[in-house]
Motif scaffolding. Sequence first.
Motif, short mmCIF file in Angstrom:
data_model
loop_
_atom_site.label_atom_id
_atom_site.label_comp_id
_atom_site.label_asym_id
_atom_site.label_seq_id
_atom_site.Cartn_x
_atom_site.Cartn_y
_atom_site.Cartn_z
N LEU A 142 9.27 -27.36 23.80
CA LEU A 142 9.61 -27.87 22.48
C LEU A 142 9.24 -26.87 21.39
O LEU A 142 10.02 -26.63 20.46
CB LEU A 142 8.89 -29.21 22.24
CG LEU A 142 9.24 -29.94 20.96
CD1 LEU A 142 10.72 -30.29 20.93
CD2 LEU A 142 8.40 -31.18 20.83
N LEU A 143 8.09 -26.24 21.51
CA LEU A 143 7.67 -25.22 20.55
C LEU A 143 8.62 -24.02 20.57
O LEU A 143 9.00 -23.50 19.52
CB LEU A 143 6.24 -24.78 20.84
CG LEU A 143 5.65 -23.75 19.88
CD1 LEU A 143 5.52 -24.34 18.48
CD2 LEU A 143 4.31 -23.27 20.38
N LEU A 144 9.02 -23.60 21.74
CA LEU A 144 9.96 -22.49 21.87
C LEU A 144 11.31 -22.84 21.26
O LEU A 144 11.92 -22.02 20.56
CB LEU A 144 10.13 -22.11 23.35
CG LEU A 144 11.06 -20.95 23.64
CD1 LEU A 144 10.48 -19.65 23.08
CD2 LEU A 144 11.28 -20.82 25.13
N LEU A 145 11.78 -24.05 21.46
CA LEU A 145 13.05 -24.49 20.89
C LEU A 145 12.98 -24.52 19.37
O LEU A 145 13.90 -24.06 18.70
CB LEU A 145 13.42 -25.87 21.44
CG LEU A 145 14.74 -26.44 20.97
CD1 LEU A 145 15.89 -25.58 21.46
CD2 LEU A 145 14.89 -27.87 21.44
N MET B 220 2.36 -32.46 31.04
CA MET B 220 2.68 -32.68 29.64
C MET B 220 2.69 -31.37 28.86
O MET B 220 3.42 -31.23 27.92
CB MET B 220 1.65 -33.64 29.06
CG MET B 220 2.05 -34.20 27.73
SD MET B 220 3.26 -35.47 28.00
CE MET B 220 3.28 -36.24 26.44
N LYS B 221 1.89 -30.40 29.26
CA LYS B 221 1.82 -29.14 28.53
C LYS B 221 3.13 -28.35 28.58
O LYS B 221 3.50 -27.76 27.58
CB LYS B 221 0.66 -28.30 29.05
CG LYS B 221 -0.67 -28.77 28.55
CD LYS B 221 -1.74 -27.78 28.87
CE LYS B 221 -3.05 -28.25 28.26
NZ LYS B 221 -4.09 -27.25 28.39
N PRO B 222 3.83 -28.27 29.74
CA PRO B 222 5.08 -27.51 29.73
C PRO B 222 6.11 -28.08 28.75
O PRO B 222 6.87 -27.32 28.15
CB PRO B 222 5.59 -27.61 31.16
CG PRO B 222 4.40 -27.93 31.99
CD PRO B 222 3.48 -28.70 31.10
N ILE B 223 6.12 -29.37 28.54
CA ILE B 223 7.07 -29.97 27.60
C ILE B 223 6.74 -29.52 26.18
O ILE B 223 7.63 -29.21 25.39
CB ILE B 223 7.04 -31.51 27.72
CG1 ILE B 223 7.61 -31.92 29.08
CG2 ILE B 223 7.85 -32.15 26.60
CD1 ILE B 223 7.51 -33.39 29.36
#
Length: 113
Positions: A8-11, A1-4
């Motif tokens: 999302l934060l990077l996007l 779940m953390k990579p998502i």
Amino acid sequence: MKPIKYILLLLIVCLLTSCYTVRLRNVNGTPQPDPFSDRDDYYRGMAVVELDTTIGIKLTSKDFTYLIKEKEACESGKINIIEYRNTFGGILLNTITFGRKRKVKIKYVCEKP
């Protein structure tokens, strides 16, 4: 779940940092007034000309010049304020077409004749 969450934060960061506006103003001139303007933004009371177009550039070109033709809106032929706006959609179009197409949003105000 953390990579998502990180993706999302990077996007979101990319979306927010890719939208910017650059405004250049001449300090020695007076903007052309427009008494019938009902704007409530920075250009209140000024005669604003807006261009929203897509330009095509060859891959071998290093620069591009967009000619602003004289119109009734710009009687003096001098520009007082220029605003260039860059959006995420414009950057995305530029990336997908490998720099051949660019979305341009320009606002300008002529000087008072």
